[in-house]
Design an enzyme around this catalytic site. Structure first.
Site, PDB file in Angstrom:
ATOM      1  N   GLU A  49       0.828  -1.210   0.000  1.00 49.70           N
ATOM      2  CA  GLU A  49       0.000   0.000   0.000  1.00 49.70           C
ATOM      3  C   GLU A  49       0.862   1.260   0.000  1.00 49.70           C
ATOM      4  O   GLU A  49       1.783   1.390   0.810  1.00 49.70           O
ATOM      5  CB  GLU A  49      -0.897  -0.026   1.238  1.00 49.70           C
ATOM      6  CG  GLU A  49      -1.833   1.152   1.368  1.00 49.70           C
ATOM      7  CD  GLU A  49      -2.728   1.054   2.586  1.00 49.70           C
ATOM      8  OE1 GLU A  49      -3.720   1.796   2.652  1.00 49.70           O
ATOM      9  OE2 GLU A  49      -2.436   0.230   3.491  1.00 49.70           O
ATOM     10  N   LYS A 118      -8.917   2.843  -3.093  1.00 46.31           N
ATOM     11  CA  LYS A 118      -9.315   2.260  -1.815  1.00 46.31           C
ATOM     12  C   LYS A 118     -10.724   2.721  -1.452  1.00 46.31           C
ATOM     13  O   LYS A 118     -11.037   3.915  -1.490  1.00 46.31           O
ATOM     14  CB  LYS A 118      -8.308   2.655  -0.735  1.00 46.31           C
ATOM     15  CG  LYS A 118      -8.465   1.930   0.592  1.00 46.31           C
ATOM     16  CD  LYS A 118      -7.304   2.279   1.512  1.00 46.31           C
ATOM     17  CE  LYS A 118      -7.369   1.552   2.840  1.00 46.31           C
ATOM     18  NZ  LYS A 118      -6.202   1.862   3.703  1.00 46.31           N
ATOM     19  N   CYS A 154      -5.885  -3.123   1.697  1.00 50.62           N
ATOM     20  CA  CYS A 154      -5.759  -3.137   3.159  1.00 50.62           C
ATOM     21  C   CYS A 154      -7.120  -3.176   3.862  1.00 50.62           C
ATOM     22  O   CYS A 154      -7.735  -4.226   3.978  1.00 50.62           O
ATOM     23  CB  CYS A 154      -4.921  -1.941   3.611  1.00 50.62           C
ATOM     24  SG  CYS A 154      -4.214  -2.147   5.278  1.00 50.62           S
ATOM     25  N   GLY A 295      21.972   7.565  28.562  1.00 51.34           N
ATOM     26  CA  GLY A 295      22.450   7.443  29.928  1.00 51.34           C
ATOM     27  C   GLY A 295      22.326   6.016  30.418  1.00 51.34           C
ATOM     28  O   GLY A 295      21.267   5.392  30.278  1.00 51.34           O
ATOM     29  N   SER A 302      17.513   1.263  31.054  1.00 50.12           N
ATOM     30  CA  SER A 302      18.645   1.689  30.220  1.00 50.12           C
ATOM     31  C   SER A 302      19.439   0.489  29.728  1.00 50.12           C
ATOM     32  O   SER A 302      19.986   0.502  28.615  1.00 50.12           O
ATOM     33  CB  SER A 302      19.546   2.661  30.978  1.00 50.12           C
ATOM     34  OG  SER A 302      20.160   2.059  32.099  1.00 50.12           O
ATOM     35  N   ASN A 378      14.558  16.700  41.016  1.00 50.36           N
ATOM     36  CA  ASN A 378      14.431  16.783  39.558  1.00 50.36           C
ATOM     37  C   ASN A 378      15.581  17.531  38.903  1.00 50.36           C
ATOM     38  O   ASN A 378      15.856  17.327  37.711  1.00 50.36           O
ATOM     39  CB  ASN A 378      13.101  17.432  39.187  1.00 50.36           C
ATOM     40  CG  ASN A 378      11.924  16.480  39.381  1.00 50.36           C
ATOM     41  OD1 ASN A 378      12.099  15.274  39.536  1.00 50.36           O
ATOM     42  ND2 ASN A 378      10.723  17.036  39.381  1.00 50.36           N
ATOM     43  N   LYS A 526       2.772  15.645  30.287  1.00 44.95           N
ATOM     44  CA  LYS A 526       4.128  15.130  30.080  1.00 44.95           C
ATOM     45  C   LYS A 526       4.195  14.258  28.826  1.00 44.95           C
ATOM     46  O   LYS A 526       5.131  14.361  28.029  1.00 44.95           O
ATOM     47  CB  LYS A 526       4.588  14.318  31.298  1.00 44.95           C
ATOM     48  CG  LYS A 526       4.846  15.112  32.554  1.00 44.95           C
ATOM     49  CD  LYS A 526       5.434  14.204  33.636  1.00 44.95           C
ATOM     50  CE  LYS A 526       5.758  14.972  34.906  1.00 44.95           C
ATOM     51  NZ  LYS A 526       6.367  14.106  35.938  1.00 44.95           N
TER      52      LYS A 526
END
Length: 557
Positions: A49, A118, A154, A295, A302, A378, A526
């Protein structure tokens, strides 16, 4: 008199990894696949597609210059078919009057012979096609070198209408170009949908799917062919490019595909791990980064991310950095160093004491004093994030951020600190899944991965209590419930949208369920600012789950 239909046909299925916007590069790759198919005597090669432009193209498709470039590339590719080699089915955006369609073009005899549009445009989850495309009419079959073929695109096979219309119009079998992204257990769902269409129409079906990563989505390929009995005749591999020629025979009125040895399709942890590696690799490669930096804290997140990075890119392109402070334990220092050594990556230590103390002093100058708290904690994370971004600016490597879905869900992460980065391979993995994939990777190296064999994540990383180490003797469970409990509640809230009363009936304390719900809603701001990351679950943050930041609704118990 009309020419009788052929009783044999060779169809090549090309599951390739296109790059969005790299139309010339995609055509070059398609030409190579067509040459391979020609050498095997294929009558037709089918691409996926919107292959010519890459998929998904989002609002890029609204740009007239982009539409024009795609059409010109299609016409140039069509001219190749004057050589007597395979005909071509290829996807592209197709402008028709004031509308743009998600289309498939049939190329043969040096020109575009037919175009099909489509019909069903998905508009749920990660899909937003009604916003940029216009639907086409119910399609008719395409006659390809004497064989009548139906080409539903699809989403067109996710309901009965399109395939039913193609069967009634005389299609001999169905070829389905797909841009079907991966999430857990997706292949079983594809088989189920395809088998339903085969049973309804009595037609065999060839399903060809894209492979590779595009921003947050990954495509696993795993193309297949079903015969009219619903059995898999051809199964192509997942997570790798391939061009397979399938052999078709007509017995009376029915077509059937000759069975081939079936590729093994990875499931569970193996599939999830390969999805993360594929998404990270293609994000780095397609955006032209020389490598990555991250880090290394000595923790599980990590450690898994650096293993994935090495498996995706090779150890020479991965830079791990320990950024210790007062609360960093010797255990963490040792675990980070051991992880780096096991994976063979460059490893440096950059203490953050002077940066944190300078920031703390500046903050104290205009605050009212008092005991250190969240603000001061923080600052440690933000000092680390700033230094990692500094390394990225200095050397061009992309920063990998390493927060998991459990932490991102409840806001247990520092904005502009440990959330800094360009991409997060484990963004859509809950913490319990992170541990499962780490153990899986220690047991085996998945196919296509270039990291070392054997144990790559130290056992101590897997068994010690997780901690952010922002104060003395800190543990994640000082703030959060045990991760198996948290993940079950989050799965109910995020993936299943389950009423709170039902979650409580699973054995969770009402006050804990309400607390997690509150944390989930409050962390929306956030998540809006978080780096993109690989979609693994059925409902990832961002494309799948779009909640308002300003939101006062809370369910009552």
């Amino acid at each position: 008199m009309s020419k009788p239909e052929k009783d044999s046909f060779r169809l090549a299925l090309a599951q390739l990894n296109p790059v969005v916007g790299d139309i010339d590069g995609n055509v070059t790759k398609a030409r190579a696949a067509r040459a391979e198919a020609a050498a095997k005597g294929a009558d037709l090669i089918a691409f996926t597609e919107l292959y010519l432009t890459g998929y998904p193209i989002e609002d890029l498709v609204l740009k007239p210059a982009f539409q024009k470039a795609a059409r010109a590339a299609c016409e140039a590719f069509a001219r190749d078919t004057s050589d007597g080699g395979p005909a071509v089915l290829v996807g592209l955006p197709y402008a028709k009057g004031p509308f743009v369609h998600n289309a498939v073009a049939y190329l043969d005899n040096g020109r575009i012979e037919a175009v099909r549009l489509k019909y069903n445009l998905p508009n749920y989850g990660v899909f937003d096609e009604k916003r940029v495309f216009a639907p086409g009419p119910l399609p008719e079959p395409i006659v390809v070198r004497g064989v009548s073929l139906g080409v539903p695109v699809c989403e067109d096979i996710w309901s009965e209408e399109v395939c039913g219309a193609l069967a009634k119009a005389g299609a001999g079998f169905l070829i389905v170009p797909n841009g079907s992204p991966y999430w857990m257990d997706k292949q079983g769902q594809r088989y189920s949908i395809a088998r339903a269409r085969v049973a309804e129409t009595g037609l065999p079906l060839a399903y060809v799917n894209q492979v590779g990563g595009q921003d947050e989505l990954v495509f696993d390929g795993a193309s297949f062919v079903l015969n009219t009995d619903g059995h898999v005749a051809v199964q192509m591999p997942a997570w790798e490019e391939a061009c397979t020629v399938t052999e078709w025979r007509k017995d009376g009125k029915r077509w059937a595909c000759e069975p081939q040895p079936l590729a093994e399709i990875e499931q569970g942890d193996a599939a999830n791990y390969l999805a993360c590696v594929t998404g990270l690799r293609d994000y780095v490669e397609k955006n032209g980064f020389p490598g990555v930096v991250l880090g290394l804290s000595g923790g599980i997140d990590s450690a898994l991310c650096v293993a994935m990075a090495v498996d995706a890119l090779g150890s020479a392109r991965v830079h791990g950095v320990m950024l210790p402070y007062l609360y960093t334990s010797n255990e963490s220092l040792n675990d980070a160093a051991e992880t780096a050594e096991a994976l063979g990556v460059r490893y440096d230590t950059m203490p953050i004491s002077s940066a944190v103390e300078g920031l703390t002093k500046s903050l104290a100058a205009i605050s009212d004093g008092g005991d250190p708290g969240t603000a001061e904690e923080n600052l440690q994370s933000r000092a680390r994030g700033t230094l990692l971004m500094g390394l990225s600016n200095k050397f061009g490597q992309m920063v990998i951020t390493t927060g998991n879905k459990s932490e991102v869900s409840v806001g247990y992460a520092t904005l502009y600190g440990d959330m800094n980065g360009g991409f997060n391979p484990i963004k859509d993995l809950y913490k319990t899944q992170v541990y499962a994939l780490a153990r899986y990777r220690n047991r085996e190296r998945p196919k296509g991965c270039v990291g070392p064999t054997g144990r790559v994540i130290p056992e101590n990383v897997l068994i010690k209590a997780p901690t952010a180490e922002l104060k003395h003797n800190q543990r994640d469970q000082d703030t959060l419930p045990p991760y198996d409990v948290l993940d079950d509640i989050l799965n109910c809230l995020v993936e299943l949208e389950m009423p709170l009363a039902e979650i409580v009936r699973r054995g969770h304390a009402p006050e804990l369920v309400k607390k997690v719900e509150r944390m989930l809603y409050l962390a929306e701001y956030k998540r809006r600012q978080a780096a993109p990351g690989v979609k693994i679950t059925a409902k990832n943050f961002g494309r799948d789950r779009r909640y308002p930041i300003t939101n006062k609704f809370r369910e009552t118990l």
